[in-house]
Structure formats: structure tokens, C-alpha cells
Design a protein around this motif. Structure first.
Motif, PDB file in Angstrom:
ATOM      1  N   THR A  69       0.887  -1.073  -0.097  1.00  0.00           N
ATOM      2  CA  THR A  69      -0.047  -0.025   0.139  1.00  0.00           C
ATOM      3  C   THR A  69       0.898   1.348  -0.108  1.00  0.00           C
ATOM      4  OG1 THR A  69      -1.680  -1.039   1.285  1.00  0.00           O
ATOM      5  CG2 THR A  69      -1.748   1.298   1.148  1.00  0.00           C
ATOM      6  N   LYS A  70       1.948   1.152   1.136  1.00  0.00           N
ATOM      7  CA  LYS A  70       3.034   2.360   0.870  1.00  0.00           C
ATOM      8  C   LYS A  70       3.667   2.677  -0.465  1.00  0.00           C
ATOM      9  CE  LYS A  70       3.552   2.638   5.655  1.00  0.00           C
ATOM     10  NZ  LYS A  70       4.385   3.453   6.666  1.00  0.00           N
ATOM     11  N   VAL A  71       3.870   1.329  -1.233  1.00  0.00           N
ATOM     12  CA  VAL A  71       4.421   1.421  -2.544  1.00  0.00           C
ATOM     13  C   VAL A  71       3.728   2.304  -3.386  1.00  0.00           C
ATOM     14  CG1 VAL A  71       5.771   0.290  -4.237  1.00  0.00           C
ATOM     15  CG2 VAL A  71       6.342  -0.279  -1.854  1.00  0.00           C
ATOM     16  N   SER A  72       2.431   1.806  -3.613  1.00  0.00           N
ATOM     17  CA  SER A  72       1.406   1.890  -4.438  1.00  0.00           C
ATOM     18  C   SER A  72       1.183   3.405  -4.266  1.00  0.00           C
ATOM     19  CB  SER A  72       0.002   1.286  -4.010  1.00  0.00           C
ATOM     20  OG  SER A  72      -0.765   1.662  -5.043  1.00  0.00           O
ATOM     21  N   ARG A  73       1.048   4.253  -3.074  1.00  0.00           N
ATOM     22  CA  ARG A  73       0.900   5.472  -2.931  1.00  0.00           C
ATOM     23  C   ARG A  73       2.027   6.336  -3.231  1.00  0.00           C
ATOM     24  NH1 ARG A  73      -1.938   4.558   3.008  1.00  0.00           N
ATOM     25  NH2 ARG A  73      -3.979   4.273   2.354  1.00  0.00           N
ATOM     26  N   ALA A  74       3.285   5.686  -3.051  1.00  0.00           N
ATOM     27  CA  ALA A  74       4.344   6.411  -3.227  1.00  0.00           C
ATOM     28  C   ALA A  74       4.568   6.621  -4.897  1.00  0.00           C
ATOM     29  CB  ALA A  74       5.696   5.708  -2.613  1.00  0.00           C
ATOM     30  N   VAL A  75       4.344   5.451  -5.553  1.00  0.00           N
ATOM     31  CA  VAL A  75       4.153   5.273  -6.947  1.00  0.00           C
ATOM     32  C   VAL A  75       3.152   6.349  -7.697  1.00  0.00           C
ATOM     33  CG1 VAL A  75       3.763   3.975  -8.925  1.00  0.00           C
ATOM     34  CG2 VAL A  75       5.174   3.016  -7.217  1.00  0.00           C
ATOM     35  N   ALA A  76       2.027   6.601  -7.086  1.00  0.00           N
ATOM     36  CA  ALA A  76       1.109   7.199  -7.539  1.00  0.00           C
ATOM     37  C   ALA A  76       1.633   8.993  -7.175  1.00  0.00           C
ATOM     38  CB  ALA A  76      -0.364   7.161  -6.960  1.00  0.00           C
ATOM     39  N   ALA A  77       2.175   8.929  -6.345  1.00  0.00           N
ATOM     40  CA  ALA A  77       2.543  10.597  -6.020  1.00  0.00           C
ATOM     41  C   ALA A  77       3.812  10.746  -6.938  1.00  0.00           C
ATOM     42  CB  ALA A  77       3.227  10.480  -4.577  1.00  0.00           C
ATOM     43  N   LEU A  78       4.762   9.925  -7.193  1.00  0.00           N
ATOM     44  CA  LEU A  78       6.002  10.233  -8.017  1.00  0.00           C
ATOM     45  C   LEU A  78       5.422  10.220  -9.503  1.00  0.00           C
ATOM     46  CD1 LEU A  78       8.450   7.554  -6.469  1.00  0.00           C
ATOM     47  CD2 LEU A  78       8.613  10.191  -6.260  1.00  0.00           C
ATOM     48  N   GLU A  79       4.443   9.345  -9.857  1.00  0.00           N
ATOM     49  CA  GLU A  79       3.988   9.712 -10.989  1.00  0.00           C
ATOM     50  C   GLU A  79       2.977  11.143 -11.476  1.00  0.00           C
ATOM     51  OE1 GLU A  79       1.625   6.604 -14.096  1.00  0.00           O
ATOM     52  OE2 GLU A  79       0.546   6.897 -12.122  1.00  0.00           O
ATOM     53  N   ARG A  80       2.395  11.399 -10.448  1.00  0.00           N
ATOM     54  CA  ARG A  80       1.883  12.916 -10.375  1.00  0.00           C
ATOM     55  C   ARG A  80       2.795  13.917 -10.622  1.00  0.00           C
ATOM     56  NH1 ARG A  80      -1.539  10.868  -6.409  1.00  0.00           N
ATOM     57  NH2 ARG A  80      -0.346  11.676  -4.620  1.00  0.00           N
ATOM     58  N   ARG A  81       3.961  13.785 -10.204  1.00  0.00           N
ATOM     59  CA  ARG A  81       5.290  14.688 -10.303  1.00  0.00           C
ATOM     60  C   ARG A  81       5.904  14.595 -11.751  1.00  0.00           C
ATOM     61  NH1 ARG A  81       8.264  16.411  -5.754  1.00  0.00           N
ATOM     62  NH2 ARG A  81       7.034  16.048  -3.670  1.00  0.00           N
ATOM     63  N   LYS A  82       5.478  13.425 -12.159  1.00  0.00           N
ATOM     64  CA  LYS A  82       6.063  13.262 -13.675  1.00  0.00           C
ATOM     65  C   LYS A  82       7.643  12.770 -13.402  1.00  0.00           C
ATOM     66  CE  LYS A  82       2.656  15.605 -16.186  1.00  0.00           C
ATOM     67  NZ  LYS A  82       1.540  14.920 -15.790  1.00  0.00           N
ATOM     68  N   TRP A  83       7.890  12.134 -12.351  1.00  0.00           N
ATOM     69  CA  TRP A  83       9.260  11.685 -12.088  1.00  0.00           C
ATOM     70  C   TRP A  83       9.365  10.157 -12.185  1.00  0.00           C
ATOM     71  CZ3 TRP A  83      11.265  13.924  -6.535  1.00  0.00           C
ATOM     72  CH2 TRP A  83      11.375  15.284  -6.875  1.00  0.00           C
ATOM     73  N   LEU A  84       7.936   9.592 -12.597  1.00  0.00           N
ATOM     74  CA  LEU A  84       8.024   8.065 -12.558  1.00  0.00           C
ATOM     75  C   LEU A  84       7.066   7.587 -14.094  1.00  0.00           C
ATOM     76  CD1 LEU A  84       7.392   5.508  -9.890  1.00  0.00           C
ATOM     77  CD2 LEU A  84       5.667   5.634 -11.565  1.00  0.00           C
ATOM     78  N   THR A  85       7.446   6.638 -14.652  1.00  0.00           N
ATOM     79  CA  THR A  85       6.468   6.058 -15.613  1.00  0.00           C
ATOM     80  C   THR A  85       6.180   4.795 -15.451  1.00  0.00           C
ATOM     81  OG1 THR A  85       8.320   5.252 -17.254  1.00  0.00           O
ATOM     82  CG2 THR A  85       7.274   7.694 -17.494  1.00  0.00           C
ATOM     83  N   ARG A  86       4.980   4.209 -15.889  1.00  0.00           N
ATOM     84  CA  ARG A  86       4.751   2.765 -15.900  1.00  0.00           C
ATOM     85  C   ARG A  86       4.722   2.206 -17.073  1.00  0.00           C
ATOM     86  NH1 ARG A  86       0.529   2.338 -10.993  1.00  0.00           N
ATOM     87  NH2 ARG A  86       0.563   4.373 -10.271  1.00  0.00           N
ATOM     88  N   THR A  87       4.985   0.943 -17.004  1.00  0.00           N
ATOM     89  CA  THR A  87       5.272   0.452 -18.794  1.00  0.00           C
ATOM     90  C   THR A  87       4.417  -1.058 -18.221  1.00  0.00           C
ATOM     91  OG1 THR A  87       7.288   1.539 -19.391  1.00  0.00           O
ATOM     92  CG2 THR A  87       6.347  -0.694 -20.791  1.00  0.00           C
TER      93      THR A  87
END
Length: 148
Positions: A69-87
Motif C-alpha cells: 500500500t505504501k509503495v502504491s501510494r508512493a508510485v502514484a505520488a511520483l507519477e503525479r510529479r512526472k518523475w516516474l512512468t509505468r510500462t
């Protein structure tokens, strides 16, 4: 109760290690929180991706010992910052490969010297022999505790 029936918590190694880790983590948290407003889980996710390049959320959780859950929230936050992409994984669409974007890599490169400086400052209060003993002692404890 006699002395043998009492556990002095402040002298119990697991308790001391936990307190120390928490204190150091909170102190370092100020660095990445002040610079980029990151939470601890966001920082750990960010740092893990910066180190390894690409990883799944499950891999990040296992590496950083964070709940999914913590990882999922962190991933979503980093994605909102445009620092992370998902493939999406080409074979198993339930799996996503995470990677830092160019902006994420730039932020990571900015953070690395700050992290190294924090560690240098922290260890700078100790003489060389004590620093070596701590590094060796931690490695021995990690091996004894079967830490990956």
C-alpha cells in the motif's frame, strides 16, 4: 522482581537499533522533505528506482521492506510529479515496470550528493576505526539476521 526478570529496554539491542534507525531516518527525511516535499515511502521508492533503473512495485516493496500500500501510494505520488512512468509487462498485464522519467533522473542526481553528504556528516563525528567497526558490525548483524 529480580534483575533477571527485568528487561532493560534501553539496553536491548533490537530496541536500540530500531531507535537509532528511526532517529537517523527522521533526520535525513528533513533533507528530502525540504528539497522536494517527499515522504519516506516516496523517497525510498524514488531512491530504489534511481539505483536500479527499472523495477516492479513488488520488487520495490521487497527491496525497501515497505508494505504494498505504501509503495502504491508512493508510485502514484511520483507519477503525479512526472518523475516516474509505468510500462505494462508484455506477458503479464497485471505487472507494471516502473522507471524514473528524465525529470525524475534529474531530481535523483540532485539528491545523490545530498544523501552522500548526510552520511559523510553523520559518520564524520566518529574516528576511522569506529566507522570501520560500525560498517563491519552492521554487515555481521545483517548476515546473522539473514537480511537480504
Amino acid at each position: 522482581m529480580s534483575g533477571d526478570d527485568i528487561l532493560e529496554l534501553e539496553n536491548f539491542l533490537p530496541y536500540r537499533l530500531n531507535r537509532l534507525a528511526d532517529a537517523v531516518s527522521r533526520r535525513f527525511a528533513k533533507t528530502y522533505r525540504d528539497l522536494n516535499g517527499l515522504t519516506r515511502p516516496e523517497w525510498r521508492t524514488f531512491a530504489t528506482l534511481g539505483q536500479y533503473g527499472s523495477m516492479t512495485a513488488s520488487g520495490i516493496g521487497a527491496h525497501s521492506t515497505m508494505h504494498k500500500t505504501k509503495v502504491s501510494r508512493a508510485v502514484a505520488a511520483l507519477e503525479r510529479r512526472k518523475w516516474l512512468t509505468r510500462t505494462p509487462d508484455p506477458v503479464d498485464r497485471r505487472i507494471e515496470h516502473l522507471r524514473l522519467t528524465k525529470a525524475g533522473i534529474a531530481a535523483y542526481r540532485e539528491m545523490v550528493p545530498l544523501a552522500r553528504g548526510f552520511e559523510t556528516d553523520l559518520l564524520g563525528h566518529l574516528d576511522e576505526q569506529t566507522r570501520r567497526a560500525i560498517v563491519q558490525g552492521l554487515a555481521a548483524l545483517e548476515q546473522a539476521a539473514d537480511v537480504d
